[in-house]
Design a protein around this motif. Sequence first.
Motif, PDB file in Angstrom:
ATOM      1  N   ALA A   8      40.301  25.777  88.777  1.00 42.01           N
ATOM      2  CA  ALA A   8      40.236  27.208  88.467  1.00 42.01           C
ATOM      3  C   ALA A   8      39.349  27.977  89.436  1.00 42.01           C
ATOM      4  O   ALA A   8      39.545  29.177  89.640  1.00 42.01           O
ATOM      5  CB  ALA A   8      39.729  27.404  87.034  1.00 42.01           C
ATOM      6  N   ASP A   9      38.367  27.312  90.026  1.00 36.58           N
ATOM      7  CA  ASP A   9      37.483  27.988  90.978  1.00 36.58           C
ATOM      8  C   ASP A   9      38.148  28.108  92.350  1.00 36.58           C
ATOM      9  O   ASP A   9      38.993  27.289  92.720  1.00 36.58           O
ATOM     10  CB  ASP A   9      36.173  27.213  91.138  1.00 36.58           C
ATOM     11  N   ARG A  10      37.722  29.104  93.102  1.00 39.53           N
ATOM     12  CA  ARG A  10      38.181  29.217  94.480  1.00 39.53           C
ATOM     13  C   ARG A  10      37.609  28.059  95.297  1.00 39.53           C
ATOM     14  O   ARG A  10      36.514  27.578  94.999  1.00 39.53           O
ATOM     15  CB  ARG A  10      37.756  30.558  95.078  1.00 39.53           C
ATOM     16  N   VAL A  52      47.042  30.509  90.438  1.00 38.33           N
ATOM     17  CA  VAL A  52      45.730  30.110  90.931  1.00 38.33           C
ATOM     18  C   VAL A  52      45.877  29.189  92.143  1.00 38.33           C
ATOM     19  O   VAL A  52      45.187  29.353  93.160  1.00 38.33           O
ATOM     20  CB  VAL A  52      44.926  29.411  89.817  1.00 38.33           C
ATOM     21  N   ASN A  80      44.468  29.700  95.955  1.00 38.43           N
ATOM     22  CA  ASN A  80      43.557  28.712  96.535  1.00 38.43           C
ATOM     23  C   ASN A  80      44.108  28.139  97.833  1.00 38.43           C
ATOM     24  O   ASN A  80      43.365  27.900  98.794  1.00 38.43           O
ATOM     25  CB  ASN A  80      43.294  27.590  95.533  1.00 38.43           C
ATOM     26  N   ARG A  88      42.809  32.582  86.231  1.00 41.56           N
ATOM     27  CA  ARG A  88      41.699  31.667  86.522  1.00 41.56           C
ATOM     28  C   ARG A  88      40.869  31.400  85.270  1.00 41.56           C
ATOM     29  O   ARG A  88      40.472  30.267  85.014  1.00 41.56           O
ATOM     30  CB  ARG A  88      40.796  32.260  87.611  1.00 41.56           C
TER      31      ARG A  88
END
Length: 456
Positions: free
Chosen positions: A68-70, A127, A131, A322
Amino acid sequence: MERVTRLGTGIGWRPEIADAVERMPGIDWVEAVAENVCPGHLPESLRRLRERGVTVIPHGVSLGLGGADRPDAGRLAALAERVEALGSPLVTEHIAFVRAGGPLTATPPLEAGHLLPVPRTRDALDVLCENVRIAQDALPVPLAVENIAALIAWPGEEMTEGQFLYELADRTGVRLLIDVANLHTNHVNRAEDPAKALAELPLEAIAYVHVAGGFERDGVWHDSHAHPVARPVLDILTDLASRVSPPGVLLERDENFPEPAKLEGELAAIRKALTVGRVAREGVAAGHGTGELRSAGRAATDPAPTTPTEPTEPATPVAPARQRLALAQAALLSALVAGTPVPEGFDRVRLGVQARALDGKRADVVGKLAPELPEILGADYRGHFLAYAHGHPMTGGYRRDALDFAEHLLLAGLVEETGARQELREWWLERSGPVPHSRRPGVRLARATRRVLLRR
């Protein structure tokens, strides 16, 4: 989409088989785990291979593009540095998440130490696409991403694997690293048809193909990379080669390395599977004309897809996706490594299998990174580590995990033998601070004084 690099036949380069790889006939290229390569100190074996004209591809395992994080800017910079050091024409990573928690969920960050599957949903796809674009912008060469093997399936998935990968390539222009062993794993574990997946893939986007071994136990296929390649995996490779000529094919082996002759035999079996597929493909072309072939691996009756050349933008903002993905991944990873309740819709038995596999992998990797620990603890090492792992999720990587494990044993008084306890204490002290214990001024002075006294 960038021009395809023709690679040929390769093998995964590992330090344990470096000499054998250098002597193997017919090796056109090798793949090295990116995180195990130090750009300023390349192994001499890789240097010699490069000097001979053998292509070296860095294969990343820690970006977590499906998380979920960049993507972390530091990890991307490190990956780019390895690309430059190896002079590679492309770089690869996985469609997976490897960590969860943190600011997006206001929960402690957790590390899986393993590649975990992303849900095949619109949220996860949005997402992942963002990314991948971030990674593409940060890397100096084309990126290819790999489908992974999975023991577990997410509830409520909205796409098949082939559809998910097709949309990813269509929206981002990213290339695909297709692992046929992982297609077989998902066939056994998730009842997914590998032929259907191949029929739905954008085969023209393939950068290269992985082939690896595994084993089946109690109806579960374990993608071990430590066993011979199974016949069903070679059959999937033949099916793929009957649809398209893959630019490159590589044999992966990470553990339990056999004699070089056996690895060469597996490479020969891979080449044979490719030949059988090529003959079938050419036979279809000769009998029906190339215009009637399945385009990009799809049936001739399927609607013609848009060739994934120009990336397109997602229709909706990614931030809410996200947040939703972060909560879902954190709940799953916490259930796997911290013993929290199993999220609704997951198979509890299969999650138990995955959790035990994660603990076992942690024990194996820590034992390799810190071989002194199994030496100090002897036969008790694995039992101690599995008991520790059950209640202590990994939060800072495997090296931090080794230190935390040793500290846990010392504080809990779990090592009873005096000599072993002292050895473990000294090992932990040497590595636990910013400066090795033996180099600290007070320690050096104490040891110098002791040497003087001993000489009197």
